[in-house]
Design an enzyme around this catalytic site. Structure first.
Site, PDB file in Angstrom:
ATOM      1  N   GLY A 146       8.059  47.047  27.624  1.00 10.95           N
ATOM      2  CA  GLY A 146       9.386  46.261  27.307  1.00 10.95           C
ATOM      3  C   GLY A 146       9.246  44.794  27.789  1.00 10.95           C
ATOM      4  O   GLY A 146       8.272  44.674  28.740  1.00 10.95           O
ATOM      5  N   CYS A 147       9.965  44.057  27.508  1.00  8.81           N
ATOM      6  CA  CYS A 147      10.152  42.591  27.770  1.00  8.81           C
ATOM      7  C   CYS A 147      10.675  42.223  29.228  1.00  8.81           C
ATOM      8  O   CYS A 147       9.719  41.927  30.115  1.00  8.81           O
ATOM      9  CB  CYS A 147      10.816  41.726  26.905  1.00  8.81           C
ATOM     10  SG  CYS A 147      12.681  42.434  26.615  1.00  8.81           S
ATOM     11  N   TYR A 148      11.540  42.905  29.701  1.00 11.91           N
ATOM     12  CA  TYR A 148      11.826  42.777  31.089  1.00 11.91           C
ATOM     13  C   TYR A 148      10.826  43.499  31.862  1.00 11.91           C
ATOM     14  O   TYR A 148      10.428  42.762  33.118  1.00 11.91           O
ATOM     15  CB  TYR A 148      13.141  43.461  31.496  1.00 11.91           C
ATOM     16  CG  TYR A 148      14.375  42.878  30.886  1.00 11.91           C
ATOM     17  CD1 TYR A 148      14.780  41.485  31.568  1.00 11.91           C
ATOM     18  CD2 TYR A 148      15.427  43.290  30.387  1.00 11.91           C
ATOM     19  CE1 TYR A 148      15.827  40.872  31.297  1.00 11.91           C
ATOM     20  CE2 TYR A 148      16.941  42.679  29.695  1.00 11.91           C
ATOM     21  CZ  TYR A 148      16.787  41.280  30.376  1.00 11.91           C
ATOM     22  OH  TYR A 148      18.004  40.474  29.894  1.00 11.91           O
ATOM     23  N   THR A 201       7.690  43.826  31.682  1.00 11.62           N
ATOM     24  CA  THR A 201       6.642  42.948  31.568  1.00 11.62           C
ATOM     25  C   THR A 201       6.772  41.767  32.770  1.00 11.62           C
ATOM     26  O   THR A 201       5.789  41.581  33.544  1.00 11.62           O
ATOM     27  CB  THR A 201       6.190  42.270  30.261  1.00 11.62           C
ATOM     28  OG1 THR A 201       5.718  43.329  29.374  1.00 11.62           O
ATOM     29  CG2 THR A 201       4.972  41.460  30.455  1.00 11.62           C
ATOM     30  N   ALA A 202       7.627  41.136  32.523  1.00 12.47           N
ATOM     31  CA  ALA A 202       8.114  40.010  33.421  1.00 12.47           C
ATOM     32  C   ALA A 202       8.157  40.294  35.026  1.00 12.47           C
ATOM     33  O   ALA A 202       7.752  39.850  35.896  1.00 12.47           O
ATOM     34  CB  ALA A 202       9.364  39.268  32.918  1.00 12.47           C
TER      35      ALA A 202
END
Length: 343
Positions: free
Chosen positions: A148-150, A152-153
């Site tokens: 997911g995007c969150y 990953t960061a």
């Protein structure tokens, strides 16, 4: 040329995936599916792809997809798990951009996603597609769960410190902000321009679906249980994630800058900025990069890590292409050398 199919090509992640695939030198796009748009030229729905993608949307025909070498699922949660087993049995590799294969525990999946898992036997086989952690496993994988995007960061920001033993793992804080494209391409009051413009809010504080994924990833890296507070926010921008991460450091003499630079020195898509920097989401817009900066709070043992990505690229479609390149033994950066857009 790798024969590729895309299931669910009408969302923001789908069109971003098609944009990147269309320019990839080693890909032949065979099918783009959508039940609702079947028969419609892809370029009619997404005019930015005119002259680059000449296919029509089609029904998700199992035989047509089974003729591909790789199928991407850019679908809502719960779709890929119903089709993946038959594709794998046909010798097709699968990258799922949704959450169907990210969590290893089927009971945890059901608790957070509200449905039983359709193929729990594949959860253990699925490789979590964060290349900076699992590159070797991705290379041998049939099935990759794109992060997911969150997650990953957050994971990329915390990772160098999790691999170092001198931190307090009981109190990690991830204070994250996302653009509205992270909510998907659907009609919803909460993401209308008049609702989000000139406003800023937290959401999912009692529990967000990315929380167990982030915790699972952090514990895999550290080998220990972690105490994590994760609070996402919606910001009035289209693309981008900014994660501000906090943790307690026991070693006052640790050279944080050197630690981060050493960890990511050989990573093509993680950029550790010079000491004192403050990365901006616009610096990664449209690019498959995570930019990081690490700070020590004044007169404190608190470390602050700043992590920015484009939620649709390194947080979704770009990372999926990065995984594809690794799975097929290609140059990892193939099709992903684009420079971020400014302004």
């Amino acid at each position: 040329m790798i024969k590729v199919g895309v299931v669910g090509g009408t969302g923001y992640t789908g069109v971003e995936l098609l944009r990147l695939l269309a320019l990839h030198p080693g890909v032949q796009l065979e099918a783009v599916t959508s039940r609702g748009e079947a028969g419609t030229p892809v370029a009619d729905l997404f005019p930015n792809l005119r002259g680059h993608v000449d296919l029509d949307f089609s029904e998700p025909d199992p035989e047509r997809l089974a003729a591909c070498e790789l199928v991407f699922f850019a679908t809502p949660n719960g779709i890929a798990m119903k089709m993946t087993e038959s594709l794998l049995n046909a010798g097709v590799k699968v990258i799922d951009l949704a959450a169907d294969f990210r969590l290893k525990d089927p009971a945890l999946w059901e608790a957070w996603y509200g449905m039983p898992h359709a193929c729990p036997g594949l959860l253990e086989e699925a490789v979590y597609g964060l290349p900076e952690v699992n590159r070797k496993s991705i290379a041998d994988a049939r099935l990759v769960a794109n992060p997911g995007c969150y997650p990953t960061a957050v994971q990329l920001g915390f990772m160098p410190l999790l691999e170092y033993e001198g931190i307090d793992l009981s109190c990690l804080i991830a204070d994250c902000k996302s653009g509205v494209s992270g909510a998907g391409r659907k009609a919803a009051v909460g993401t209308l321009l008049a609702e989000t413009s000139e406003s800023f809010k937290a959401y999912g504080v009692p529990g967000h679906r990315h929380l167990p994924e982030i915790r699972q990833g952090l514990e895999t890296v550290s080998g220990q249980q972690v105490g994590l507070t994760f609070v996402p926010h919606l910001t009035p921008m289209i693309r981008g994630i900014h994660a501000t991460l906090y943790l307690q450091l026991d070693d006052p003499d640790l050279d944080l800058q050197s630690l981060f630079e050493a960890r990511y020195r050989d990573e093509p898509f993680v950029d550790v900025l010079p000491a004192g920097s403050h990365p901006e989401t616009r610096s990664v817009k449209g690019a498959n990069h995570c930019r990081l900066a690490v700070h020590r709070a004044p007169a404190s043992n608190v470390v602050v890590v700043l992590s920015v990505i484009d939620n649709l690229v390194k947080g979704a479609a770009g990372q999926a292409l990065q995984n594809m390149n690794i799975m097929f033994g290609l140059d990892e950066a193939a099709g992903l050398r684009g420079i971020a857009l400014l302004p």
